[in-house]
Scaffold this motif. Structure first.
Motif, PDB file in Angstrom:
ATOM      1  N   PHE A 205      -7.910   0.096  -1.654  1.00 36.72           N
ATOM      2  CA  PHE A 205      -7.313   0.450  -0.361  1.00 36.72           C
ATOM      3  C   PHE A 205      -5.919   1.057  -0.532  1.00 36.72           C
ATOM      4  N   ARG A 206      -5.653   1.619  -1.704  1.00 40.41           N
ATOM      5  CA  ARG A 206      -4.318   2.155  -1.980  1.00 40.41           C
ATOM      6  C   ARG A 206      -3.950   3.315  -1.065  1.00 40.41           C
ATOM      7  N   ASN A 207      -4.953   4.010  -0.543  1.00 42.44           N
ATOM      8  CA  ASN A 207      -4.683   5.123   0.372  1.00 42.44           C
ATOM      9  C   ASN A 207      -4.664   4.679   1.833  1.00 42.44           C
ATOM     10  N   ALA A 208      -4.766   3.379   2.050  1.00 40.20           N
ATOM     11  CA  ALA A 208      -4.721   2.841   3.416  1.00 40.20           C
ATOM     12  C   ALA A 208      -3.786   1.636   3.438  1.00 40.20           C
ATOM     13  N   GLN A 209      -2.546   1.881   3.021  1.00 40.04           N
ATOM     14  CA  GLN A 209      -1.604   0.779   2.853  1.00 40.04           C
ATOM     15  C   GLN A 209      -1.153   0.174   4.185  1.00 40.04           C
ATOM     16  N   GLU A 210      -1.440   0.835   5.281  1.00 37.99           N
ATOM     17  CA  GLU A 210      -1.120   0.273   6.597  1.00 37.99           C
ATOM     18  C   GLU A 210      -2.242  -0.617   7.127  1.00 37.99           C
ATOM     19  N   SER A 211      -3.336  -0.694   6.400  1.00 30.53           N
ATOM     20  CA  SER A 211      -4.487  -1.470   6.869  1.00 30.53           C
ATOM     21  C   SER A 211      -4.243  -2.964   6.697  1.00 30.53           C
ATOM     22  N   THR A 212      -4.963  -3.752   7.486  1.00 28.80           N
ATOM     23  CA  THR A 212      -4.854  -5.209   7.388  1.00 28.80           C
ATOM     24  C   THR A 212      -5.415  -5.717   6.062  1.00 28.80           C
ATOM     25  N   VAL A 213      -6.390  -5.007   5.508  1.00 30.15           N
ATOM     26  CA  VAL A 213      -6.968  -5.426   4.229  1.00 30.15           C
ATOM     27  C   VAL A 213      -5.943  -5.295   3.105  1.00 30.15           C
ATOM     28  N   PHE A 214      -5.200  -4.213   3.098  1.00 34.13           N
ATOM     29  CA  PHE A 214      -4.171  -4.029   2.061  1.00 34.13           C
ATOM     30  C   PHE A 214      -3.110  -5.132   2.168  1.00 34.13           C
ATOM     31  N   SER A 215      -2.725  -5.466   3.402  1.00 36.69           N
ATOM     32  CA  SER A 215      -1.760  -6.552   3.601  1.00 36.69           C
ATOM     33  C   SER A 215      -2.336  -7.883   3.167  1.00 36.69           C
ATOM     34  N   GLU A 216      -3.618  -8.092   3.467  1.00 38.59           N
ATOM     35  CA  GLU A 216      -4.281  -9.336   3.053  1.00 38.59           C
ATOM     36  C   GLU A 216      -4.301  -9.450   1.533  1.00 38.59           C
ATOM     37  N   ALA A 217      -4.571  -8.337   0.860  1.00 34.66           N
ATOM     38  CA  ALA A 217      -4.603  -8.346  -0.603  1.00 34.66           C
ATOM     39  C   ALA A 217      -3.237  -8.745  -1.172  1.00 34.66           C
ATOM     40  N   ASN A 218      -2.190  -8.166  -0.639  1.00 32.96           N
ATOM     41  CA  ASN A 218      -0.840  -8.524  -1.113  1.00 32.96           C
ATOM     42  C   ASN A 218      -0.536 -10.004  -0.901  1.00 32.96           C
ATOM     43  N   LEU A 219      -0.915 -10.502   0.264  1.00 35.44           N
ATOM     44  CA  LEU A 219      -0.668 -11.907   0.581  1.00 35.44           C
ATOM     45  C   LEU A 219      -1.434 -12.832  -0.355  1.00 35.44           C
ATOM     46  N   GLN A 220      -2.704 -12.515  -0.592  1.00 32.61           N
ATOM     47  CA  GLN A 220      -3.534 -13.356  -1.451  1.00 32.61           C
ATOM     48  C   GLN A 220      -3.071 -13.296  -2.900  1.00 32.61           C
ATOM     49  N   ILE A 221      -2.633 -12.139  -3.348  1.00 34.00           N
ATOM     50  CA  ILE A 221      -2.136 -12.016  -4.727  1.00 34.00           C
ATOM     51  C   ILE A 221      -0.928 -12.922  -4.946  1.00 34.00           C
TER      52      ILE A 221
END
Length: 233
Positions: A205-221
């Motif tokens: 999702f690197r090209n969709a950094q405003e998406s909720t999934v990208f934010s979720e990935a950062n949080l989970q990491i």
């Protein structure tokens, strides 16, 4: 005019303009209305659609024609009709993989129990089927079953679905399922696997950094990394 004349009786029974008629008069007036009947040859849209579908089904001769008919009904959100067309293909003993995939898409909008039965009965080597089955299992808390189902999707191709999009969904399901399992019984192996999965999701999702999934990935990491740090000391 003398009392009891016809004009007097009419005045007594007259309802003033703008006032509501007495209840009994209102009901009587409704009861005297002529019942409307539908002119011959005019059916409701549902009846017309059903009749046209029956004619279309009867006129189809090849699996490809049935596929086109199923696509038409699916795009019109007539999901039960999709199943009716599929039964025609099934009777002819000629359902294709596309027929089954379109049936699956229709069942997603009709009944969870029928969709579950479909997943239990069928084994289709198609990425869309595998990913959607895994998502179905994950949403019902069957995490290990979902992960086992996903194990074969990387080698499968998508016949009618978007392969890239399905791959991203598969990565997300795997990461979420692994995280839920690893936090139930934390150990470095499970947490490391979940962490790696979230890195894959983030990259996907690197090209969709405003998406909720990208934010979720950062949080989970961050969360999993902290948990690993606690375990390892």
């Amino acid at each position: 005019p003398p009392s009891g004349s016809k004009r007097t009786r009419r005045n007594r029974n007259r309802v003033q303009a703008g006032s509501n008629p007495p209840k009994d008069q209102y009901l009587a007036g409704r009861s005297r209305r002529k019942k409307r009947t539908r002119p011959r040859g005019t059916e409701t849209p549902e009846i017309k659609t059903s009749a046209r579908l029956s004619q279309a089904i009867a006129s189809t001769r090849t699996p490809r024609e049935l596929e086109k008919l199923m696509w038409r009904e699916l795009r019109a959100s007539r999901y039960e009709n999709v199943l009716r067309v599929f039964e025609k293909a099934n009777v002819n003993a000629s359902p294709t993989m596309t027929h089954y995939l379109l049936k699956m898409r229709a069942l997603e909008h009709i009944s969870a129990s029928r969709l579950e039965a479909f997943f239990a009965e069928m084994d289709i080597n198609d990425k869309e089927f595998i990913v959607k089955k895994a998502r179905f299992l994950y949403e019902r808390g069957r995490l290990r079953d979902a992960l086992r189902t996903l194990s074969s999707q990387s080698r499968a191709r998508a016949l009618i679905g978007n392969g890239d999009q399905l791959q991203r969904v598969a990565l997300l399901i795997r990461a979420r399922a692994q995280t839920a399992l690893s936090f139930t019984q934390p150990d470095s192996t499970g947490l490391s696997a979940a962490l790696n999965s979230w890195f894959r999701v983030k990259y996907s999702f690197r090209n969709a950094q405003e998406s909720t999934v990208f934010s979720e990935a950062n949080l989970q990491i961050r969360s999993i990394a902290e948990k690993l740090k606690e375990i390892r000391g």
